[in-house]
Write a protein that holds these residues in place. Structure first.
Motif, PDB file in Angstrom:
ATOM      1  N   ALA A  62     -10.872  -0.785   2.353  1.00 56.08           N
ATOM      2  CA  ALA A  62     -10.126  -1.728   3.188  1.00 56.08           C
ATOM      3  C   ALA A  62      -8.747  -1.178   3.521  1.00 56.08           C
ATOM      4  O   ALA A  62      -8.260  -1.326   4.651  1.00 56.08           O
ATOM      5  CB  ALA A  62     -10.008  -3.076   2.475  1.00 56.08           C
ATOM      6  N   GLN A  86      -7.449  -0.445   7.311  1.00 55.71           N
ATOM      7  CA  GLN A  86      -6.269  -1.108   7.854  1.00 55.71           C
ATOM      8  C   GLN A  86      -5.204  -0.098   8.262  1.00 55.71           C
ATOM      9  O   GLN A  86      -4.501  -0.287   9.266  1.00 55.71           O
ATOM     10  CB  GLN A  86      -5.699  -2.090   6.830  1.00 55.71           C
ATOM     11  N   THR A 141     -10.977  -7.759   3.022  1.00 56.69           N
ATOM     12  CA  THR A 141     -10.502  -7.471   4.376  1.00 56.69           C
ATOM     13  C   THR A 141      -9.574  -8.569   4.881  1.00 56.69           C
ATOM     14  O   THR A 141      -8.612  -8.294   5.601  1.00 56.69           O
ATOM     15  CB  THR A 141     -11.685  -7.317   5.331  1.00 56.69           C
TER      16      THR A 141
END
Length: 256
Positions: free
Chosen positions: A59, A63, A211
């Motif tokens: 994650a 990102q 997430t």
């Protein structure tokens, strides 16, 4: 990454002022840290800490990639807007990005989705704040919700620029309080007689909430981008500030 964007940015190497870099850093943290971090322990219980760290690392990488890609898109969009018409141009926004890069039917779906996302997000924060305040004050939340929405919405609309330093300060306090809570929870957990378990087959269980706990900063990046000087140095520092905010939130979630 810097090719088209740096070509569209202003020449020279004007750096990003430290105050603005700090503002972007803390606003990124304030945008990311929300209800997702509170829900992580529920899902983490199913797989254990080790499998969660693995999925949460993916994650973080995703990102970070989204942040870098968004900076590139914002630079390309600004360059395109500057050469498409004469006169002063507004900075790129989610709406203008959709208008430039999406076909009309998909653009409508994107704009509608963005509106639903922001409205639902604000409703969630209103309800969360009202519930928390009423539990502390011992009053009915229905009495608090309406005045809260009216007063704070009016304050943000009217005193937006004046409140920005306060938002930065409150975000710093929020991070400090979260670190304190991590310490308190860790101390209490060390006193509890519970044997931790690990289930690698269940490692996908906390992925979705992970997430959510680390996402959202891309929604405010067009607003932050508007504040920075359009030089290659300032844009790199802006990208680093937002990326650092994502990394700090990742670390805080792990500690939590």
């Amino acid at each position: 990454m810097a090719g088209a964007g740096d070509g569209g940015a202003g020449a020279g190497g004007q750096p990003l002022p430290f105050k603005e870099a700090l503002f972007c850093f803390f606003v990124s943290i304030a945008t990311i840290l929300g209800t997702g971090i509170l829900a992580l322990p529920v899902k983490l219980y199913e797989c254990g800490f080790g499998p969660f760290v693995v999925t949460f690392l993916f994650a973080l990488l995703a990102q970070t990639g989204v942040v870098w890609l968004m900076v590139e898109i914002l630079q390309r969009a600004e360059h395109r807007m500057a050469h498409s018409a004469s006169g002063p141009q507004a900075s790129p926004s989610l709406h203008s990005l959709a208008a430039m890069y999406l076909a009309r039917p998909i653009r409508f779906v994107f704009n509608l989705s963005a509106m639903v996302h922001f409205v639902s997000l604000l409703i969630g924060y209103v309800l969360a704040w009202s519930k928390a305040f009423c539990q502390l004050a011992g009053c009915e939340d229905r009495v608090v919700i309406t005045p809260f929405v009216i007063v704070f919405t009016a304050a943000i609309v009217i005193f937006n620029k004046q409140l920005q330093p306060l938002v930065t300060t409150l975000t710093f306090i929020k991070c400090v309080m979260l670190i304190v809570m991590v310490g308190v929870v860790g101390y209490i957990g060390s006193k509890a007689d519970i044997d931790p378990s690990t289930s690698w087959p269940a490692m996908g269980s906390p992925f979705l909430i992970g997430t959510i706990a680390l996402g959202g900063v891309v929604n405010v990046m067009p607003v932050l981008y508007e504040r920075i000087p359009k030089s290659s140095t300032a844009i790199r520092q802006f990208r680093s500030s937002v990326t650092a905010g994502v990394a700090v939130c990742w670390a805080l979630n792990i500690l939590w």
